[in-house]
Design a protein around this motif. Structure first.
Motif, mmCIF file in Angstrom:
data_model
loop_
_atom_site.group_PDB
_atom_site.id
_atom_site.type_symbol
_atom_site.label_atom_id
_atom_site.label_comp_id
_atom_site.label_asym_id
_atom_site.label_seq_id
_atom_site.Cartn_x
_atom_site.Cartn_y
_atom_site.Cartn_z
ATOM 1 N N LEU A 81 -5.099 -6.803 -12.111
ATOM 2 C CA LEU A 81 -4.901 -7.286 -10.752
ATOM 3 C C LEU A 81 -3.944 -8.474 -10.711
ATOM 4 N N LEU A 82 -4.047 -9.357 -11.706
ATOM 5 C CA LEU A 82 -3.228 -10.567 -11.730
ATOM 6 C C LEU A 82 -1.944 -10.408 -12.529
ATOM 7 N N GLY A 83 -1.826 -9.325 -13.269
ATOM 8 C CA GLY A 83 -0.616 -9.088 -14.057
ATOM 9 C C GLY A 83 -0.509 -9.965 -15.292
ATOM 10 N N VAL A 84 -1.648 -10.253 -15.919
ATOM 11 C CA VAL A 84 -1.660 -11.021 -17.167
ATOM 12 C C VAL A 84 -2.516 -10.267 -18.177
ATOM 13 N N SER A 85 -2.463 -10.680 -19.424
ATOM 14 C CA SER A 85 -3.218 -9.990 -20.467
ATOM 15 C C SER A 85 -4.706 -10.325 -20.372
ATOM 16 N N PRO A 86 -5.566 -9.426 -20.876
ATOM 17 C CA PRO A 86 -7.001 -9.719 -20.905
ATOM 18 C C PRO A 86 -7.323 -10.982 -21.702
ATOM 19 N N SER A 87 -6.556 -11.245 -22.768
ATOM 20 C CA SER A 87 -6.813 -12.454 -23.552
ATOM 21 C C SER A 87 -6.501 -13.713 -22.742
ATOM 22 N N ARG A 88 -5.509 -13.630 -21.869
ATOM 23 C CA ARG A 88 -5.183 -14.774 -21.012
ATOM 24 C C ARG A 88 -6.325 -15.028 -20.022
ATOM 25 N N ILE A 89 -6.900 -13.950 -19.483
ATOM 26 C CA ILE A 89 -8.057 -14.085 -18.586
ATOM 27 C C ILE A 89 -9.200 -14.771 -19.327
ATOM 28 N N SER A 90 -9.421 -14.373 -20.556
ATOM 29 C CA SER A 90 -10.471 -14.983 -21.371
ATOM 30 C C SER A 90 -10.211 -16.480 -21.531
ATOM 31 N N GLU A 91 -8.964 -16.854 -21.738
ATOM 32 C CA GLU A 91 -8.622 -18.275 -21.881
ATOM 33 C C GLU A 91 -8.883 -19.039 -20.580
ATOM 34 N N TYR A 92 -8.582 -18.412 -19.439
ATOM 35 C CA TYR A 92 -8.863 -19.051 -18.148
ATOM 36 C C TYR A 92 -10.365 -19.239 -17.967
#
Length: 121
Positions: A81-92
């Motif tokens: 949905l946000l156009g970023v990697s799953p690992s980036r979501i985890s970091e957020y």
């Protein structure tokens, strides 16, 4: 006006509030002694709670997790949905990284989170 100064007095106040609640409703006259007492005790309890039980502002990761749950999103779906990697979501979500301005804008728009919260202002 008096103040609640300790936990024992706070608990007694809360017990009295519970006793008064069934005795008043929206149609109770403002001069009713139970309503007057309830209003006074409620103010005292609220002041005590603000001082001794403050509610912290939730963090952006907490708000994102809440919106994910409300919208039924997984980390993978959110990343799409946000156009970023799953690992980036985890970091957020762990607070190890903050979203860029572009991603912050997308979080605000697509998750319906106020921009001021996303920007931390």
């Amino acid at each position: 006006m008096a103040r609640i100064t300790n936990e024992t007095a706070y608990k007694a106040t809360m017990e009295r509030i519970e006793e008064l609640l069934p005795l008043v409703d929206d149609n109770t006259p403002t001069t009713d002694k139970n309503l007057v007492e309830l209003d006074l005790l409620s103010e005292l309890a609220a002041e005590y709670e603000e001082e001794h039980y403050p509610i912290a502002t939730p963090s952006l990761p907490d708000i994102i997790r809440l919106r994910m749950a409300e919208m039924g999103l997984t980390q993978n779906k959110l990343s799409e949905l946000l156009g970023v990697s799953p690992s980036r979501i985890s970091e957020y979500l762990t607070g190890r990284s903050e979203p860029t301005l572009r991603v912050g804008r997308e979080i605000s728009r697509k998750l319906g989170i106020d921009a001021n919260i996303v920007l931390g202002v």
